[in-house]
Scaffold this active site. Sequence first.
Site: not given
Length: 511
Positions: A80, A168, A170
């Site tokens: 990002c 993202h 995660e």
Amino acid sequence: MQHDKVLILDFGSQYTQLIGRRVRELNIYSEIHPFNKIPTKIEEYKAVILSGSPYSVRGNEALHPDLSDIRGKTPLLAVCYGAQYLAHFSGGEVAPSNTREYGRANLSFIKQNEIFFKGIHEGSQVWMSHSDTIKDLPANSILMASTNDVKNAAFRIENEPTYAIQFHPEVYHTTDGKHLLKNFLVDIAGLNQDWTPQSFVEETVEALQEKLGNDKVVLGLSGGVDSTVAAVLLNKAIGKNLYCIFVNNGLLRKNEFQNVLNQYEGMGLNVKGVDACDRFLEALKGIHDPERKRKAIGNAFIEVFDDEAHKLEDVLWLAQGTIYPDVIESVSATGGPSATIKSHHNVGGLPDFMKLKIVEPLKALFKDEVRRVGATLGIDPELLGRHPFPGPGLGIRILGDITAEKVRILQEVDAIFINGLKSWGLYDKVWQAGAMLLPVDSVGVMGDERTYEKCVALRAVESTDGMTADWVNLPYEFLQKTSNDIINKVKGVNRVVYDISSKPPATIEWE
Ligand code: XMP
């Protein structure tokens, strides 16, 4: 430590800790450092990940670290803001985006057979959350994937182990996020996946033995997961040289002091139970204000603990159950929480006058890892699955001033509620639950008698870390039975309410 390590540079994203956890779920050790405090021994890390950020690379805030010791030398994954930072400083262009770039999107592969996407299918869902976009890629880039709205969703730099993604990996909504991290860390960067709770225990025990030698260590047990796991780990390392102190502040749950003390003794810990109920009640007398209560409880604890520690001879160390989120929070890129909403007194340790050296064996672990280590150490799963309980205990659940009678009432109410959750199989579905004794008397009727008695509020929340929380939709039948039991069995209570506020704007505790 003999394990491969990943360095995560934090630019202040709300998801940085999640990156650390995902990496560790792959059995790879990761450390989070603020972007402006890059460790000097960079060669100790086998891969680096740049986090997202609430800032823009085009802004004036100076989130622009020098990556020349990393880029091209160590495998790098920029996420990002990280990806935008890489683009911006390597000849690409980052601009405000004019399409919606928040939420779910699906990957289209521009280049086939990329190791980065090994085993991942075209169309895989990813999560976007950004307001700038990379318009032009930096020099020598190879575009790997796009989404409908984001052309430059994933790219790498030719002849360099440098990768960048706008989404993202995660967050839960990126379906193959952990798989992508594994492709990068294992297949591209060549890290070993050998960091396990078992290896943590073995290495920590060895390191503690080396560090502490024959020294004596004192530790304050709270009945909670962190201090218990820390104690069992230290006990494994230094045995009887560990002196544990478990203080009854009179604000624990019903029978908790004796039950937990028995449990500790059963685990072979060298533990002294200190009953200081009266001292705490005395210190709290007439205090209404929540923050003053916390201070009074904190100070009384320090006095009791200090008295006990001084009875021990030649103690050199104080052990604490500090865990990784406390450590990251205190050095985070954005400087931790901006305002003190409540002073959580167990963070920050004991005052200098104790003059003890500090040992914190869990300070590299997240909460769920502490639980896994605890399970590896053979600690009772029921103890490891306990709900969090605040250090000041029932003291901040009795609104207004505290008396022995109010504590007794609340202990009874709390026990009915918590035992009920357990027997209905609801306890493990709830992150935290408890009862509050309100400073409200209300009119009721029992038999033919008018009553004028206390009101209690029940609270049960779902959460992952206590930072945000939502109330739990407990079955009406359960609430009905619990309310009935409380009013019938606890003398002094004639009304029960259920708290349906989320955090924010409410907090979990009422004080
Ligand atoms: P709040 O009420 O701030 O609570 O939403 C978030 C979490 O922190 C716990 N809490 C405390 N823990 N000392 C503690 O050790 C405190 O003074 C304290 N105040 C709140 C609360 O139980 C919840 O888990």
